[in-house]
Design an enzyme around this catalytic site. Structure first.
Site, PDB file in Angstrom:
ATOM      1  N   ASP A   1      37.237  38.193  44.942  1.00  0.00           N
ATOM      2  CA  ASP A   1      38.016  39.375  45.551  1.00  0.00           C
ATOM      3  C   ASP A   1      38.996  38.858  46.645  1.00  0.00           C
ATOM      4  OD1 ASP A   1      38.860  41.632  45.746  1.00  0.00           O
ATOM      5  OD2 ASP A   1      37.166  42.696  47.045  1.00  0.00           O
TER       6      ASP A   1
ATOM      7  N   ASN B   1      33.725  49.065  47.638  1.00  0.00           N
ATOM      8  CA  ASN B   1      33.002  48.284  48.584  1.00  0.00           C
ATOM      9  C   ASN B   1      32.193  49.302  49.669  1.00  0.00           C
ATOM     10  OD1 ASN B   1      31.523  46.078  49.959  1.00  0.00           O
ATOM     11  ND2 ASN B   1      33.601  45.307  50.526  1.00  0.00           N
TER      12      ASN B   1
ATOM     13  N   GLU C   1      48.080  40.113  42.778  1.00  0.00           N
ATOM     14  CA  GLU C   1      48.559  41.218  43.643  1.00  0.00           C
ATOM     15  C   GLU C   1      49.964  41.670  43.969  1.00  0.00           C
ATOM     16  OE1 GLU C   1      45.909  42.304  46.653  1.00  0.00           O
ATOM     17  OE2 GLU C   1      47.188  43.676  47.792  1.00  0.00           O
TER      18      GLU C   1
ATOM     19  N   GLY D   1      38.588  50.541  53.102  1.00  0.00           N
ATOM     20  CA  GLY D   1      37.744  51.337  54.030  1.00  0.00           C
ATOM     21  C   GLY D   1      37.756  52.674  53.903  1.00  0.00           C
TER      22      GLY D   1
HETATM   23  P1  13P Z   1      36.849  49.843  49.624  1.00  0.00           P
HETATM   24  O1  13P Z   1      36.031  48.782  50.552  1.00  0.00           O
HETATM   25  O2  13P Z   1      37.566  50.852  50.427  1.00  0.00           O
HETATM   26  O3  13P Z   1      35.883  50.559  48.630  1.00  0.00           O
HETATM   27  O4  13P Z   1      37.754  48.866  48.619  1.00  0.00           O
HETATM   28  C1  13P Z   1      37.074  47.847  48.199  1.00  0.00           C
HETATM   29  C2  13P Z   1      38.160  47.045  47.436  1.00  0.00           C
HETATM   30  O5  13P Z   1      39.147  47.210  47.488  1.00  0.00           O
HETATM   31  C3  13P Z   1      37.578  45.556  47.245  1.00  0.00           C
HETATM   32  O6  13P Z   1      38.857  44.621  46.952  1.00  0.00           O
END
Ligand code: 13P
Length: 281
Positions: A91, A238, A142, A185
């Site tokens: 990621d 995440n 991206e 987040g």
């Molecule tokens: P979040 O932590 O906001 O769910 O985002 C996760 C993400 O985009 C990982 O690349």
């Protein structure tokens, strides 16, 4: 993608094109340790869902490197009889991170050149596609920047440029993360929501390439569904799992279960169980 894999892992090519055509999204869930990986794999298997295990560079360092993670994930798949397609994906990788993840056996990488001038992001994304093809791996790229901070990767969150998305979609990439206003987040109260006009334009002009929505935590269901209907085929989550894990663990400790000597509530396997159950849910 031209090389066949021998480890049984799937790539984004195996799971995303169908999702794009039939209007559903494949979950990308970030993992942080063995418990996290086993829990996410069990949830995916029990719900018959193809799954993308996301690993940030910070998480890779924490888990002792890409090969360790690759072997751990393949071991869990075999031991726990996981039969849904599993993609092991870096990621927000740097150039160096992508090279190391591919060498360590990851079946997919996201090259995040979004902070570099676009012509460099484009050229380096193309280079990573070439390398990934020799390993039988897939690549996500991206355009624009997902706002907020993801394990040390910080961005002010500029939305994607349509022309740049069109150029990126001409590369042999499996999917495109085009920023349409999502944030990593927890969302601030004054968040304006996803930019559906921009998402529609990008989807119209990028030849049906599967699109990726980062920052999946906290986006209301109606926006998620609309985004999927417009071409989002991979959704990254995440923070949601981290919050669920932390609050279930806190409850266990607040109830004093860790101090129960007769039941050995301090045993790490017992201590971590409520958090894993919360992630599963
Ligand atoms: P979040 O932590 O906001 O769910 O985002 C996760 C993400 O985009 C990982 O690349």
């Amino acid at each position: 993608m031209n090389k066949k894999r021998s480890d049984g892992l799937a790539t984004l090519w195996d799971v995303l094109p169908e999702a794009r055509v039939f209007h559903y999204a494949v979950p990308h869930i970030n993992i942080n340790n063995l418990e996290w990986a086993a829990t996410v794999l069990k949830a995916a298997n029990d719900t018959r869902t193809p799954i993308i295990l996301g690993v940030s560079e910070g998480a890779a360092k924490y888990m002792h490197g890409y090969k360790t993670i690759h072997d751990m994930v393949c071991g869990i798949i075999e031991n726990d009889n996981i039969t849904v397609p599993v993609v092991l994906h870096l990621d927000h990788g740097s150039l160096e991170g992508c090279i190391k993840a591919l060498a360590g056996g990851f079946s997919s990488v996201m090259y995040d050149g979004s902070k570099k001038p676009f012509d460099i992001n484009l050229a380096e994304s193309n280079d990573i596609c070439g390398l990934a093809a020799t390993k039988g791996a897939s690549v996500e790229v991206e355009c624009g920047g997902v706002g907020g901070s993801e394990d040390g990767v910080v961005s002010s969150g500029e939305k994607a440029d349509l022309t740049e998305c069109m150029q990126m979609s001409g590369l042999p990439v499996a999917c495109l993360a085009a920023s349409v206003g999502s944030i990593h987040g927890v969302y601030p109260k004054d968040w304006k929501g996803l930019d559906f006009e921009l998402l529609t334009e990008i989807a119209d002009k990028t030849h049906g390439i599967p699109l990726v929505l980062h920052g999946g935590t906290g986006i209301p269901d109606d926006q998620i569904k609309r985004a999927i209907s417009l071409g989002i085929s991979k959704i990254n989550v995440n923070t949601d799992c981290q919050i669920a894990f932390a609050s279930a663990t806190r409850k266990y400790i607040e109830k004093g279960y860790d101090k129960d000597i007769s039941k050995k509530g301090f045993d790490p396997r017992k201590l971590l169980k409520p958090g894993c159950e919360a992630i599963y849910k």
